[in-house]
Design a protein around this motif. Structure first.
Motif, short mmCIF file in Angstrom:
data_model
loop_
_atom_site.label_atom_id
_atom_site.label_comp_id
_atom_site.label_asym_id
_atom_site.label_seq_id
_atom_site.Cartn_x
_atom_site.Cartn_y
_atom_site.Cartn_z
N GLU A 23 -2.42 -5.82 -5.92
CA GLU A 23 -1.26 -4.89 -5.70
C GLU A 23 0.02 -5.11 -6.61
O GLU A 23 0.39 -6.22 -6.47
N PRO A 24 0.45 -4.22 -7.29
CA PRO A 24 1.85 -4.35 -8.12
C PRO A 24 2.81 -4.22 -6.98
O PRO A 24 2.72 -4.22 -5.88
N ALA A 25 3.88 -4.71 -7.53
CA ALA A 25 5.17 -5.07 -6.87
C ALA A 25 5.48 -3.70 -6.04
O ALA A 25 5.44 -2.59 -6.66
N LYS A 26 5.58 -3.73 -4.62
CA LYS A 26 6.09 -2.28 -4.05
C LYS A 26 7.38 -2.34 -4.10
O LYS A 26 8.25 -3.29 -3.90
N VAL A 27 8.05 -1.00 -4.09
CA VAL A 27 9.47 -0.47 -4.06
C VAL A 27 9.49 0.19 -2.71
O VAL A 27 8.82 1.15 -2.57
N GLY A 60 16.84 12.28 12.61
CA GLY A 60 17.68 13.01 13.37
C GLY A 60 19.04 12.38 12.67
O GLY A 60 20.02 13.35 12.93
N ASN A 61 19.29 11.26 12.07
CA ASN A 61 20.57 10.86 11.64
C ASN A 61 20.71 11.18 10.11
O ASN A 61 21.63 10.66 9.56
N GLY A 62 19.74 12.08 9.54
CA GLY A 62 19.74 12.14 7.94
C GLY A 62 19.31 10.97 7.24
O GLY A 62 19.39 11.19 6.14
N GLU A 63 18.54 9.85 7.94
CA GLU A 63 18.17 8.88 7.21
C GLU A 63 16.57 8.93 6.77
O GLU A 63 16.05 9.32 7.45
N TYR A 64 16.39 8.29 5.58
CA TYR A 64 15.06 8.47 5.33
C TYR A 64 14.73 7.03 4.53
O TYR A 64 15.45 6.09 4.22
N VAL A 65 13.23 6.69 4.65
CA VAL A 65 12.88 5.56 3.99
C VAL A 65 11.31 6.09 3.28
O VAL A 65 10.51 6.54 4.19
N VAL A 66 11.22 5.77 2.15
CA VAL A 66 9.67 5.88 1.32
C VAL A 66 9.33 4.57 0.92
O VAL A 66 10.20 3.83 0.00
N GLN A 67 8.42 4.21 1.46
CA GLN A 67 7.68 2.88 1.01
C GLN A 67 6.54 2.80 0.13
O GLN A 67 6.12 4.04 -0.26
N GLY A 68 6.37 1.84 -0.60
CA GLY A 68 4.90 1.71 -1.40
C GLY A 68 5.26 2.34 -2.84
O GLY A 68 4.40 2.93 -3.40
N TYR A 302 -12.25 22.67 5.13
CA TYR A 302 -11.73 22.02 4.16
C TYR A 302 -11.42 20.49 5.05
O TYR A 302 -11.01 20.46 6.03
N ALA A 303 -11.30 19.59 3.92
CA ALA A 303 -11.09 18.19 4.55
C ALA A 303 -10.59 17.46 3.72
O ALA A 303 -11.05 17.74 2.07
N TYR A 304 -9.70 16.38 3.73
CA TYR A 304 -9.26 15.30 2.59
C TYR A 304 -9.09 14.07 3.03
O TYR A 304 -8.94 13.71 4.19
N LEU A 305 -8.96 13.17 2.15
CA LEU A 305 -8.60 11.74 2.62
C LEU A 305 -7.90 11.21 1.42
O LEU A 305 -8.25 11.35 0.10
N GLY A 306 -6.87 10.46 1.62
CA GLY A 306 -6.19 9.79 0.39
C GLY A 306 -5.30 8.61 0.82
O GLY A 306 -5.24 8.40 2.00
N VAL A 307 -4.85 7.98 -0.19
CA VAL A 307 -4.12 6.57 -0.02
C VAL A 307 -2.85 6.92 -1.15
O VAL A 307 -2.92 7.43 -2.20
N ASN A 308 -1.61 6.23 -0.77
CA ASN A 308 -0.68 6.12 -1.54
C ASN A 308 -0.42 4.50 -1.73
O ASN A 308 -0.21 3.91 -0.56
N ARG A 309 -0.41 4.09 -3.07
CA ARG A 309 0.04 2.38 -3.05
C ARG A 309 1.24 2.45 -4.23
O ARG A 309 1.38 3.45 -5.00
#
Length: 834
Positions: A23-27, A60-68, A302-309
């Protein structure tokens, strides 16, 4: 189905998501989203990375986090209904926290598009003329068909064959000149047929992006006039498992529809699916009553499967479309004007259709059965600040058109088309504000046309290959874009022999070596290669935050379709004898576009002009008899007109003007107006003779305007939220510029249509949505009208009937009622529009 299963297995095994690799470095990117001025948090705001297909929703506090996320420069959008979206590029190699401040706004011009360009781009920085409609538009303007919903978008129209068969037209051009995509994958389903619609579940569509001009640079042949990209909803936020149950009823044709979807994301795997179905009886209007032959029964899976890395993403998707569709032939009793139906092959006497049949849901013996299977994989690999994207797809289109009342199990036309498509792009790392993309895409097709009794086209193989180069350069407020492409197509069709089936008496294909004295050669083998150069060059100049000027010149390319070059037989669904021309040449066009866009605090306006010249324009012409009148081909007791494909030069020019007013201080009022104009002329060439009857081109929409007054109430009122109410008017001028040669087209009078709608969310005591409702009325005045874009206008066997009317009229008044009940199985997530 075997081919579909094998292809899915290949995609699964080849997918990098399931391969062992470091895995490359995650941010991780995190922050808070607040409102400008007040500093209040904005819960439910969407943070989304279009090129990574990854994002989240603020809590609810307007905070967000996006990983990977990858340690690279990427485009991010931050959006929320009622606020101006933010679009910017972030270098995740150096930034791990980022706060965003959203400004309240009732106007919007920061939409991000992924169609017609090599990677996600803010629309105001893309020179190619485009349009985008989102979830709100699709909800508020829902029709009986996904393509029909787009009819009010400036520059777009659709040719129809009843309420469930629509083909998109862009600025006067359609059929194989407009490429339809689903989720970026080209749609290949025998689209050369006039009554062959787009095989897609309308409830899957979350957003539509439209390129209003040559897009051959990115997509190759069939994108000469533009592209319509039907996009499903993005993945749900991490930690979510939710869905919805949808129900819809149309009063005019007693149409009933239902759909249920479930979508999940546990942080490691994205997954989901949808089941849909809809059926309808015959539609009605004030002149024809119920129109026999317009029922349908459609089912979708319709069906789908996926990953985010950190290395990128992979999506595997699969869909099935199955539709039983009637197509009217327009036959009537000459005295009562009531519809009749065929009962035997001789077709000498037709009974009148009973009221019970007209009002039922039962599909008639003569109908079409269209099945469409699709499996595809989309993947993206982050290579530092470069990116490699791949789209691989398999489609199987099976079309059966049943035209024998005494042999209901035997299709007249039976076509099976397999399509393997590929699209590979490499986006090089940006250097000195230059963005460069090299790519290769195309397809391989194999069509089996040897089944059935109406052998319209031969079986064939088709190979498309197209490498291209696309570059963009940002110079301050000026964005330059251009590229070049070379396309090659190898077309090979087989010889076909026929003999008479001793049991049914119909023609059937047979082996060329069969010792049968009745052996007849239906098609000669045919081999033809096509090639062409296409390209684009344009600039978008953002003079300031409100004013944008766009200039673009594009050259498109289209190879003739199999039907255009090889057809020789009866097309039962179209009701005609079709002849092709093996000597047809590829079409090339040159389109110049000029656009001026203004996005103010209370006014949004635009003016878009185009000039399009097409060399070797292919059109279908009704042939005249040497004895005078129409050329007629008689089969099984039916007299059918004979059509043949011709070529000429063509010029189309016109444009669209839009004005959206939000009068101060009533900013929640939207007064939206648009005007669309296409003027088309036959310029001659290719043996075409120009006279008064051939001066214009067929199927050109008339001048028309669309006006809508809408009020959005964003504040909660009792137990209701997100309420809207609207009223609209569409004015269509008479089409006096029509292709009248041999009765191909006739004058179409003008008409005015009115519509209205209301909708919103019903909340429980905790502020959660119980259901979303939409009620929309179309053609409220129940106007009896014929669109010049409706093929049913010419379905008439007694044109001189004493009523002053001929052909079938469009649908009368219709009220559509839609309810959507959401459910959450894991975590409450705000319902927002990316």
């Amino acid at each position: 189905m075997k081919q579909v299963a094998v292809f899915i297995l290949i995609l699964f095994l080849a997918s990098p998501a399931f391969a062992a690799k470091p895995e490359p470095a995650k941010v991780t990117l995190s922050g808070r989203i607040t409102e400008k001025g007040s500093g209040l948090s904005v819960p439910g705001a969407v943070v989304y990375f279009p090129d990574l297909r990854n994002g989240t929703v603020a809590n609810g506090n307007g905070e967000y986090v996006v990983q990977g996320l990858p340690a690279a420069k990427v485009l991010v959008t931050v959006s929320m209904v009622g606020y101006a979206a933010i679009t910017e590029t972030i270098d995740l190699a150096v930034v791990s926290t980022r706060d965003f401040v959203l400004s309240p706004s009732v106007t919007e011009m920061h939409d991000v598009v992924i169609t017609g360009t090599s990677k996600a781009t803010e629309m105001r920085r893309e020179p190619v003329p485009m349009a985008m409609v989102g979830r709100s538009f699709l909800r508020e303007n829902a029709s009986t068909n996904a393509i029909a919903t787009l009819n009010t978008v400036p520059g777009l129209n659709a040719v129809s064959t009843g309420p469930n068969i629509y083909k998109p037209y862009i600025r006067g051009l359609g059929a194989n000149r407009v490429l339809t995509l689903f989720d970026g994958i080209r749609q290949e389903g025998q689209q050369w047929g006039e009554e062959h619609g787009v095989e897609v579940d309308q409830f899957l569509i979350d957003r539509v992006e439209v390129v209003k001009g040559p897009a051959s640079l990115i997509y190759g042949s069939d994108a000469l006039a533009g592209v319509v990209n039907l996009l499903p909803a993005p993945v749900v936020p991490t930690g979510t498992l939710r869905g919805a149950v949808l129900g819809n009823y149309d009063t005019n044709n007693k149409g009933m529809a239902g759909s249920v979807n479930v979508d999940g994301n546990n942080g490691k795997l994205m997954y989901g699916g949808r089941l849909s179905g809809k059926l309808a009886s015959n539609y009605r209007n004030r002149y024809d009553g119920r129109v026999y032959g317009t029922k349908y029964n459609e089912k979708n899976v319709y069906a789908y499967l996926g990953v985010n890395r950190a290395w990128g993403f992979t999506r595997l998707k699969f869909s099935i479309y199955d539709n039983l569709q009637e197509v009217p032939d327009g036959s009537r009793d000459s005295t009562s004007r009531r519809f009749t139906y065929q009962v035997d092959e001789a077709d000498t006497l037709r009974p009148i259709v009973s009221n019970s049949v007209l009002n039922s849901y039962d599909i008639a013996t003569l109908h079409q059965h269209v099945q469409f299977y699709r499996a595809y994989a989309a993947a993206s690999f982050n290579l530092g600040n470069s990116r490699l994207t791949t789209d691989l797809g398999f489609q199987r289109s099976i079309r059966r058109e049943y035209s024998h009342p005494q042999h209901p199990e035997l299709p007249g036309l039976h076509l099976s088309l397999n399509t393997f498509s590929y699209d590979v792009k490499y986006n090089l790392a940006e250097r000195n504000a230059w963005s460069t993309t090299v790519g290769l895409n195309g397809m391989y097709q194999r069509n089996d046309a040897a089944k059935g009794t109406e052998l319209l086209i031969p079986s064939y193989r088709n190979l498309d290959i197209g490498p291209f180069l696309h570059v963009k350069k940002a110079v301050g407020k000026l964005d330059l874009s251009g590229g070049v492409r070379y396309d090659m197509r190898k077309f090979r069709s087989d010889a076909m022999y026929t003999r008479t089936d001793p049991i049914t008496g119909f023609d059937m294909s047979t082996d060329a070596n069969a010792s049968d004295s009745t052996l007849t050669k239906q098609f000669d083998p045919h081999a033809q290669d096509f090639s062409g150069v296409s390209g684009s060059l344009g600039a978008a100049w953002n003079l300031n935050d409100r004013l944008t000027l766009k200039v673009n010149m594009g050259r498109g390319y289209r190879a003739p379709s199999a039907a255009e070059t090889t057809a020789q037989g009866v097309h039962p669904g179209a009701g005609l004898m079709q002849l092709g021309d093996a000597d047809l040449k590829p079409e090339f066009n040159l389109q110049e576009d000029l656009g001026l866009f203004y996005n103010g605090t209370h006014i949004t306006a635009s003016v878009e002009l185009f000039n399009n010249y097409i060399n070797n324009y292919i059109y279908n012409e009704k042939l005249a008899s040497v004895l005078g009148g129409d050329s007629i081909y008689t089969q099984d007791g039916q007299d059918l007109p004979v059509f043949k494909f011709r070529q000429t030069g063509a010029r189309l020019l016109g444009g669209e003007v839009s004005l959206d007013i939000h009068p101060h201080p009533f900013d929640r009022i939207h007064f939206e107006n648009s005007l669309s104009l296409v003027m088309a002329e036959n310029k001659g060439g290719g043996g075409a003779l120009i006279g008064d009857s051939t001066r214009y081109l067929p199927l050109i929409p008339p001048l028309h305007t669309v006006s809508e007054l809408r009020y959005d109430l964003r504040k909660q009122v009792g137990c209701f939220a997100q309420l809207f109410i609207k009223a609209g008017m569409q004015v269509y001028w008479a089409q006096n510029r029509y292709y009248s040669a041999h009765g191909t087209e006739t004058r179409t009078p003008g008409y005015i249509l009115f519509d209205a709608g209301v909708g919103g969310d019903l909340l429980d005591g905790k502020g959660r949505t119980i259901l979303t409702f939409t009620v929309r009325g179309a053609n409220l005045a129940d106007v009896g009208y014929q669109s010049n874009m409706s093929r049913l206008k010419y379905f008439e066997d007694h044109p001189e009937n004493g009523t002053g009317r001929s052909g079938i009229y469009n649908m009368g008044r219709n009220v559509s009622i839609k309810l959507v009940v959401p459910f959450n199985l894991r975590k409450q997530a705000p319902s927002v529009e990316p």
